[in-house]
Each structure stands twice: as structure tokens, then as C-alpha cells.
Design a protein around this motif. Sequence first.
Motif, short mmCIF file in Angstrom:
data_model
loop_
_atom_site.label_atom_id
_atom_site.label_comp_id
_atom_site.label_asym_id
_atom_site.label_seq_id
_atom_site.Cartn_x
_atom_site.Cartn_y
_atom_site.Cartn_z
N GLU A 192 0.86 -1.19 0.00
CA GLU A 192 0.00 0.00 0.00
C GLU A 192 0.89 1.25 0.00
O GLU A 192 1.96 1.29 0.61
CB GLU A 192 -0.95 0.00 1.21
CG GLU A 192 -2.01 1.07 1.05
CD GLU A 192 -3.19 0.94 2.03
OE1 GLU A 192 -3.10 0.17 3.00
OE2 GLU A 192 -4.21 1.63 1.79
N ASP A 247 1.03 4.11 1.38
CA ASP A 247 1.53 4.86 2.54
C ASP A 247 2.86 4.29 3.05
O ASP A 247 3.56 4.95 3.81
CB ASP A 247 0.48 4.92 3.67
CG ASP A 247 -0.07 3.58 4.06
OD1 ASP A 247 -0.24 2.71 3.18
OD2 ASP A 247 -0.36 3.38 5.25
N ASP A 257 1.73 -2.62 8.97
CA ASP A 257 0.42 -2.20 9.48
C ASP A 257 0.04 -2.91 10.79
O ASP A 257 -0.62 -2.31 11.65
CB ASP A 257 -0.68 -2.52 8.45
CG ASP A 257 -0.87 -1.41 7.43
OD1 ASP A 257 -0.28 -0.33 7.58
OD2 ASP A 257 -1.61 -1.65 6.45
FE1 FEO Z 1 -2.31 -0.90 4.58
FE2 FEO Z 1 -0.60 1.52 6.36
O1 FEO Z 1 -1.27 0.61 4.87
#
Ligand code: FEO
Length: 392
Positions: free
Chosen positions: A79, A81, A163
Amino acid sequence: MKARQIKTNVYWIGAIDWDRRLFDALIPLPDGTSYNSYLVQGSHKVALIDTVDPTMTEVLMAYLENVPVIDYVIANHAEQDHAGSIPQVLEKYPDAKVVTTPKGRDLLVALLLIPEDRFITVSDGETLSLGGKTLEFIHAPWVHWPETMLTYLREDKILFPCDLFGSHLATTDLYIANEGQVYEAAKRYFAEIMMPFRTSIEKHLEKLNGYKIDIIAPSHGPMYDKASFIMEAYRNWVSGPPKNIVVLPYISMHGSTQKMVEYFVGALAGKGVTVKQFNLAATDIGKLAMALVDAATMVIGTPTVLVGPHPNIAHAAFLANALRPGLQFISIIGSYGWGGKAVEQLAGMIPNLQAEVLAPVLSKGFPTEDDFKALDSLASTIAEKHKERGFA
Ligand code: FEO
């Protein structure tokens, strides 16, 4: 900010996003967040573990100004981020390779257009020696996406879970300083991101029992220097029994549903049931998600709008269905004017919730004495069912 040392040759080089208020254009972030990247320097090789959100790439690149070589970029999760700054890192370090799972590679190629020859894929349990620092890769699908993995630094007993165990919390504290605040932020994070994957996470927690972990260094929020704090919380959230709690999201347009909600909350409280009431006209949806983590029952309060539930209620029902909380009982209360299908439509919106449906209480217009009696009866049924199941 300068790189912050965790252990010898292990550094936090994260970006703190104080002002972000929404994630995935959906999730409220009342306390901001951080994107934690970590630098591990061995005697022969250097690894960067995860990167930062593309909005803060400059922060990461400033840390890396005095880092002449990076050999590996460990991508625990694709992802953006955490992966979104990988292209800039690869541009600065043309010989660096991205280390990830096979699924991670596929996603990173698709999402960030990273060339396939920049990857090294690793299998579960595979290790990578940096020279005096050994990284072990633990495949852990569905700690948020299907490609996710955790990285364990053997010599320093640090787990980098990305995460998993994270919290959306902007803070300059490297480690948790206020357990209550971090518990709440981590529970909110679990509710919004991890709750649908409880079964997978339960297995990952079992697997982690085989590791000695001194520090958990997630990619959001502060680190944990007492791993048991967050691991025990997670065990409780993924497999603990539901509690004697009713979550009550509701909307009222002209006061009839509001009156029913007020009466019903009083009836439940009088029978010893804890109620968490959320007026969806003003609620932070993250608080509702958090309440669903350990509630035994959800009762939805809605007026009928154009023959169905109020749209805010439909939104909350859709979200609850997606988050798959461990609810045991569900019901609906509310008012209608000239008829409708609010109950049927709501029931069709929550197929993932494997809960027993208790008879709804709907009033035509303002609630009458009979409606209040029906609410008393529903409150009694819920209290008895919670007691029978031993929910405390
Ligand atoms: Fe699933 Fe912090 O991205």
C-alpha cells in the motif's frame, strides 16, 4: 528531524503526518498518523524497511542524504503509505533491490510501475544477512492486504510488522508514552483495518509465539518496547468473547426515532447492559467501528426515508458488514410515516454478519405506549441472551 537510533546501527527514519485527517478517503484520523521507515546497517549491506507516504517523500529523502548506499528496500506491504516512496529511493540508489513476497512484487509492479528486474522475492522464513544483522521474512497475508509480510531482525529481536499492531497517532515519542492513548488509537486502527481479517491474524499471533520479541516497530504510530502490551490486546480483540454491550447507531429526522432510542437506552441500562449510542448525523465513524470490536449486539435506529433506511444508516450498515465484527445479535428500531421496507433493505445489506436477528420494533409516527412496551421487551430479550451466553 534527525534519524533516531533504536539499537546499534538500527534507526527510525519516519515521517510524522500531524495534519492528515482522513485515510483512504474514508477513515477519520483525529490524531494524525506517521509513516515509519527504518534503516538497518549491517557490516556488508544496508536495508531500508518500508518507506513513507508519497506526500512525505521529501522527509524520507532528507534522512537519506547522508546514506551513501542502500542495498535492499524491504517492502512489507504494497500500500502506498509505505511503498509510495520506493520509486524515488530506487532512483537515488540504482543498484538497490526491492525485497518482498511474490504477491508484493506483482502489486508493486501494478501500482507503482516498478520494473520487474528491481525485485528479489522471498519465501516464508527466508533470511537475508546484512553482516551481523539478519533479517527474517515472515509471510503474514491479510494484515491488511494479501501480500503482507513481517520482518524480524534476529540479533536485536525487533519485529517490523508494518500495518499490524500500528496506530494512527502523530507523536514525537519513539515508544509508547501513554498506554491508554495508544491502546485507544491501536484499537481504532484494529477496528478499521484489521477486524475483517481476525481469523488470519489469530494464526499469525500463534506463529509469533515462536519468536522472542523485545521491540515491535510498526509503520504507523509509536514503537512498543513491551511487545506483550499490544500482542495481548490483539489476542483479546481477535478471539476474546463479546462483551455485554449494545452498539446503537441511529438517525432521527423529526424526533420519533430519537424518542425510541432514548427510551430503549434507558431500558437496556436498567437491565445492566452497557450501551454505546452513536448519532450518525455527527459521529466519527471510527468510534463506531471501535465499539463494534467487542460488542455482542447492534441495534440500528432508523426512520424510514423514501421506503428504506436513512442513507446515513445504510452507510453504517455497509461499513459494519465490511468490517465483519463478531456480533451475536442484531435488531432494528425506528419510526415510519406511510410505510416502507427499511427492515428488509437493511437485512439485505448485512449478509456478512452471522448474527441472530431479533424482532424489530417499528412505530408508526411518534411511539405509543405499545411501542415503549415492545422496546422494554426487546431490551429484556437482549439482556437475557447476553446473560445466557455469559457475556460480561
Ligand atoms: Fe495498509 Fe498503512 O497501509
